[in-house]
Design a protein around this motif. Structure first.
Motif, mmCIF file in Angstrom:
data_model
loop_
_atom_site.group_PDB
_atom_site.id
_atom_site.type_symbol
_atom_site.label_atom_id
_atom_site.label_comp_id
_atom_site.label_asym_id
_atom_site.label_seq_id
_atom_site.Cartn_x
_atom_site.Cartn_y
_atom_site.Cartn_z
ATOM 1 N N VAL A 191 0.834 -1.207 0.000
ATOM 2 C CA VAL A 191 0.000 0.000 0.000
ATOM 3 C C VAL A 191 0.868 1.256 0.000
ATOM 4 O O VAL A 191 0.604 2.214 -0.741
ATOM 5 C CB VAL A 191 -0.950 -0.003 1.208
ATOM 6 C CG1 VAL A 191 -1.710 1.322 1.300
ATOM 7 C CG2 VAL A 191 -1.941 -1.157 1.113
ATOM 8 N N LEU A 192 1.917 1.261 0.822
ATOM 9 C CA LEU A 192 2.813 2.427 0.877
ATOM 10 C C LEU A 192 3.519 2.651 -0.464
ATOM 11 O O LEU A 192 3.676 3.786 -0.909
ATOM 12 C CB LEU A 192 3.837 2.242 1.993
ATOM 13 C CG LEU A 192 3.296 2.280 3.422
ATOM 14 C CD1 LEU A 192 4.412 1.970 4.420
ATOM 15 C CD2 LEU A 192 2.664 3.630 3.720
ATOM 16 N N ALA A 193 3.944 1.558 -1.094
ATOM 17 C CA ALA A 193 4.591 1.679 -2.401
ATOM 18 C C ALA A 193 3.620 2.222 -3.441
ATOM 19 O O ALA A 193 3.987 3.044 -4.288
ATOM 20 C CB ALA A 193 5.141 0.320 -2.839
ATOM 21 N N ALA A 194 2.370 1.769 -3.383
ATOM 22 C CA ALA A 194 1.357 2.279 -4.308
ATOM 23 C C ALA A 194 1.140 3.770 -4.104
ATOM 24 O O ALA A 194 1.036 4.539 -5.079
ATOM 25 C CB ALA A 194 0.047 1.518 -4.115
ATOM 26 N N MET A 195 1.076 4.200 -2.854
ATOM 27 C CA MET A 195 0.909 5.625 -2.570
ATOM 28 C C MET A 195 2.059 6.440 -3.154
ATOM 29 O O MET A 195 1.844 7.523 -3.719
ATOM 30 C CB MET A 195 0.827 5.858 -1.059
ATOM 31 C CG MET A 195 -0.428 5.364 -0.403
ATOM 32 S SD MET A 195 -0.448 5.699 1.381
ATOM 33 C CE MET A 195 -0.480 7.501 1.380
ATOM 34 N N ALA A 196 3.282 5.929 -3.021
ATOM 35 C CA ALA A 196 4.449 6.646 -3.547
ATOM 36 C C ALA A 196 4.373 6.785 -5.061
ATOM 37 O O ALA A 196 4.616 7.869 -5.612
ATOM 38 C CB ALA A 196 5.732 5.916 -3.144
ATOM 39 N N THR A 197 4.010 5.702 -5.752
ATOM 40 C CA THR A 197 3.918 5.796 -7.218
ATOM 41 C C THR A 197 2.767 6.696 -7.631
ATOM 42 O O THR A 197 2.878 7.435 -8.619
ATOM 43 C CB THR A 197 3.735 4.396 -7.837
ATOM 44 O OG1 THR A 197 2.553 3.780 -7.312
ATOM 45 C CG2 THR A 197 4.923 3.510 -7.542
ATOM 46 N N GLY A 198 1.658 6.658 -6.881
ATOM 47 C CA GLY A 198 0.540 7.542 -7.193
ATOM 48 C C GLY A 198 0.915 9.003 -7.042
ATOM 49 O O GLY A 198 0.528 9.847 -7.859
ATOM 50 N N ALA A 199 1.676 9.303 -5.989
ATOM 51 C CA ALA A 199 2.133 10.682 -5.793
ATOM 52 C C ALA A 199 3.058 11.120 -6.919
ATOM 53 O O ALA A 199 2.986 12.271 -7.390
ATOM 54 C CB ALA A 199 2.843 10.802 -4.444
ATOM 55 N N ILE A 200 3.924 10.210 -7.393
ATOM 56 C CA ILE A 200 4.827 10.540 -8.500
ATOM 57 C C ILE A 200 4.032 10.827 -9.772
ATOM 58 O O ILE A 200 4.309 11.796 -10.493
ATOM 59 C CB ILE A 200 5.838 9.393 -8.730
ATOM 60 C CG1 ILE A 200 6.802 9.315 -7.549
ATOM 61 C CG2 ILE A 200 6.610 9.604 -10.029
ATOM 62 C CD1 ILE A 200 7.717 8.101 -7.583
ATOM 63 N N PHE A 201 3.031 9.998 -10.039
ATOM 64 C CA PHE A 201 2.173 10.243 -11.202
ATOM 65 C C PHE A 201 1.509 11.615 -11.094
ATOM 66 O O PHE A 201 1.394 12.354 -12.078
ATOM 67 C CB PHE A 201 1.107 9.150 -11.315
ATOM 68 C CG PHE A 201 1.528 7.973 -12.142
ATOM 69 C CD1 PHE A 201 0.831 7.613 -13.278
ATOM 70 C CD2 PHE A 201 2.631 7.215 -11.786
ATOM 71 C CE1 PHE A 201 1.216 6.521 -14.037
ATOM 72 C CE2 PHE A 201 3.027 6.129 -12.527
ATOM 73 C CZ PHE A 201 2.325 5.776 -13.672
#
Length: 307
Positions: A70-80
């Motif tokens: 979940v944390l990794a997904a949040m990081a990639t979402g923020a980058i997008f």
């Protein structure tokens, strides 16, 4: 005791399905609410949702922890979101066109990088069983709630309060209503929208993590079924109100659960037509809110769809 519960089977199945199906809608719509409150629309959240699902699943498989996923997904979402916001700050760049491009980029990248994670099994996110007091399996299933659903409900309340009562909420609303007014107050609209788009992307990616790590709980290329795009209509329907987004997400979730609910209680003919209910509801909302003679109530003034 009989396995069936008669006429209560359909509403209980819809309740259980609404809770399960609505969770991605909650996070994507809350993320889009933050972004649109700043005066920018992000149609790329479908790509962010799918890429977040792939990232969460891949990291959970490799690490053994769904929480790291979940944390990794949040990081990639923020980058997008940061990429989207950075491109949109340039003059004469259309945020809707960039959103569509980012959606296609996210989908393509997720499909390419996620091919090796279709077969492995990732650990699932935990759920809370609130129906232990009942002997009915249907009721127990209906009251089994994933932790992210509870987080989403609390987040909706927190955002509703923050928009009204905090300095950050005031800044977001000022920037969303008028770039000139924001500059007069010493604010940089581009920076605020950049951060709001990043926050919106991070929340949308949590919705993707829920899809791959809980329901349906696997990674495949068709995991989203357009939920990221439907969430944009949901935000308009909710009039940019976080609590309204939560309630509207439950409505969308109930519509999405109607077909499976009918199938689960023995309806064998025509139930598949109800699988289209969320898409029909999305179309109806867009038609109902597309009036050339009246403005969208509650819409931020700087939002491109209001111009």
């Amino acid at each position: 005791m009989e396995d069936g519960i008669g006429i209560w089977g359909v509403p209980l199945a819809i309740l259980a399905g609404a809770i399960r199906v609505s969770t991605p809608f909650i996070f994507v719509s809350l993320g889009e609410t933050i972004t649109e409150r700043s005066g920018r629309i992000n149609l790329g959240l479908e790509g962010t949702l799918v890429f977040g699902a792939m990232t969460a699943y891949a990291v959970a498989v490799m690490s053994g922890s769904p929480y790291l996923g979940v944390l990794a997904a949040m990081a990639t979402g923020a980058i997008f979101g940061l990429v989207h916001g950075f491109i949109c700050k340039f003059p004469k760049v259309n945020d809707i066109a960039i959103g569509i491009a980012m959606m296609q980029f996210g989908l393509g990248l997720a499909f390419f990088l996620g091919k090796s994670f279709i077969q492995p099994v990732a650990p699932r996110l935990p759920s809370i069983a609130l129906g232990g007091w009942s002997d009915s399996p249907q009721l127990q299933s209906a009251l089994t709630i994933n932790v992210l659903f509870i987080v989403g409900a609390l987040l909706a309340l927190a955002l509703w309060w923050a928009f009204r009562n905090t300095r950050v909420g005031l800044i977001l609303r000022v920037v969303g209503d008028s770039s000139d007014a924001a500059r007069a107050m010493g604010l940089n609209p581009d920076t605020v929208r950049l951060l709001a788009t990043a926050a919106g992307g991070a929340l949308a990616a949590i919705g993707g993590a829920y899809l791959s790590l809980y329901y349906p709980g696997s990674w495949n290329e068709g995991i989203s079924s357009g939920q990221g795009l439907m969430a944009v209509a949901l935000v308009i329907f909710a009039r940019w109100n976080p609590i309204g987004c939560f309630l509207a997400a439950l409505l969308f979730g109930g519509a999405g659960a109607l077909g499976p609910a009918l199938q689960s209680v023995g309806v064998t003919q025509g139930y598949y037509l109800f699988y289209a209910a969320p898409y029909v509801l999305t179309l109806a909302i867009l038609v109902a809110t597309s009036s050339p003679t009246r403005a969208l109530v509650g819409a931020p003034g700087a939002l491109s769809i209001t111009k």
